[in-house]
Design an enzyme around this catalytic site. Structure first.
Site, short mmCIF file in Angstrom:
data_model
loop_
_atom_site.label_atom_id
_atom_site.label_comp_id
_atom_site.label_asym_id
_atom_site.label_seq_id
_atom_site.Cartn_x
_atom_site.Cartn_y
_atom_site.Cartn_z
N GLU A 78 0.81 -1.22 0.00
CA GLU A 78 0.00 0.00 0.00
C GLU A 78 0.84 1.28 0.00
OE1 GLU A 78 -2.38 -0.68 3.44
OE2 GLU A 78 -3.86 -1.89 2.37
N GLU A 109 8.45 -22.16 7.24
CA GLU A 109 8.97 -21.26 8.26
C GLU A 109 10.22 -21.80 8.95
OE1 GLU A 109 6.97 -21.99 12.50
OE2 GLU A 109 5.60 -21.02 11.08
#
Length: 295
Positions: A78, A109
Site C-alpha cells: 500500500e 517457516e
C-alpha cells in the site's frame, strides 16, 4: 509462549451461542489494540532510525511466514499508491515464496537456508530497513533473515507477541505487543495478527510522515490513478493553495499529477522555481513552501 496457551475462559467456547462467541472475539480485538499502547515508544524509535537510513536511499523490506508474511505484504504493497514510495525500494521475504501468500507451504517457516539466501540475493546493506514479524517471536525463517540483515549493518525491526523471544533479542529495534492467549488457542491470526497490522500501520505511516510525504494531514504524495483520487488531488491543491477547483485542476494537469508541484504552481510560482524548491527540500512540501516565502 502465551500466544500458544489455551485460556480456561474459552474451554467451552464451541458450546457457546453465536452472540457470546462474537462478544468474546470482539473483546479480544479490543485487547489487541490496547496492547499496542506500551509499544509506542519503541515504534517511534524504530521509525526514526528507519527515516535516517531511508533518506540515504535505502529500502523497506518485510520478512515473515504465514499470517505475519501476509500482513507485511499488505502493509508494504500500500505504500507506493498512498505515499509514492518507489517499488524498487520495497521488498518482501516470504517463507515458502510468493505462492505461500495464498496457499500454506508446510515447513517453510523452518527453512533458515532460504532466509540466508534471500539476504544474500537481496544484497542487504546498511541503508536498508528490515522488518521481521513473528507472533511467536521464534520463527526460524524470520529470525535467520533478521540475523543476516543485522550482520550486514541494516536497521532491523522485530515485531513479536511474546516477550523475551529471539526475534526481539536479535533486532536492533524490538517491538513487543503482548496480546496473550487467543480465544482459539494458537490461532494468532486473531489478536496477534490484528496487533501486528496496527503496528505496521503506525510504523510505516510515521516513517512516511517523517519523510515529508504528508502535509497538513493530507497524502500529498499519493498517486492519482483513478477518478476518485484525481478528484481528491484537485481538492487538496485547492485547499492548500487557497484557490478555486478549476484553477487547482489546471495546476494539477500542468504538474503532471504531482500534488506538491501543483500547489506551488497554483500559488503562482513558475515551473522551474517550483521544481527547484522541491528538489532542494527532497520533495517536502512544507519545507518548499517555507523556502518560497510569503505568497
Amino acid at each position: 509462549m502465551s500466544t500458544e496457551r489455551a485460556s480456561p475462559r474459552f474451554s467451552e467456547l464451541d458450546a457457546w451461542g453465536s452472540a457470546d462467541i462474537l462478544q468474546a472475539l470482539w473483546e479480544g480485538q479490543l485487547a489487541a489494540v490496547a496492547a499496542i499502547g506500551p509499544a509506542l515508544p519503541a515504534i517511534a524509535a524504530a521509525a526514526e532510525a528507519a527515516e535516517a537510513v531511508l533518506r540515504r536511499g535505502g529500502r523497506l523490506l518485510y520478512v515473515g511466514a504465514g499470517t505475519s508474511a501476509r500482513i507485511g505484504v499488505q502493509d508494504g504493497a500500500e505504500l507506493p499508491p498512498t505515499f509514492d514510495w518507489p517499488e524498487e525500494r520495497l521488498g518482501f521475504a516470504v517463507a515458502g515464496g510468493e505462492g505461500a501468500l495464498v496457499t500454506a507451504v508446510e515447513g517453510a517457516e523452518d527453512r533458515t537456508e532460504d532466509a540466508a539466501l534471500w539476504v544474500e540475493r537481496a544484497e542487504i546493506r546498511p541503508e536498508d530497513v528490515v522488518i521481521g514479524l513473528s507472533a511467536s517471536g521464534t520463527t526460524p525463517f524470520t529470525l535467520a533473515a533478521l540475523r543476516g540483515a543485522r550482520a550486514r549493518g541494516a536497521v532491523t525491526v522485530g515485531i513479536a507477541n511474546n516477550p523475551d523471544t529471539p526475534v526481539l533479542r536479535e533486532s536492533a529495534h524490538p517491538i513487543l505487543v503482548a496480546t496473550g492467549p487467543e480465544a482459539v488457542a494458537g490461532s494468532t491470526r486473531l489478536k496477534a495478527g490484528t496487533a501486528q497490522k496496527i503496528v505496521l500501520n503506525l510504523l510505516s505511516t510515521l516513517i512516511m510522515i517523517r519523510l515529508g510525504r504528508v502535509y497538513r494531514g493530507r497524502m500529498v504524495a499519493m498517486r492519482a490513478t483513478n477518478t476518485k483520487l484525481r478528484r481528491r488531488g484537485v481538492t487538496m491543491v485547492a485547499q492548500i493553495a487557497g484557490c478555486e477547483a478549476e484553477a487547482a485542476a489546471e495546476a494539477l494537469a500542468a504538474a503532471e499529477g504531482d500534488i506538491p508541484r501543483a500547489v506551488l504552481l497554483a500559488l503562482g510560482l513558475p515551473r522551474a522555481e517550483a521544481d527547484r524548491l522541491l528538489a532542494g527540500s527532497g520533495g517536502n512540501l512544507r519545507a518548499a513552501l517555507a523556502a518560497a516565502g510569503p505568497a
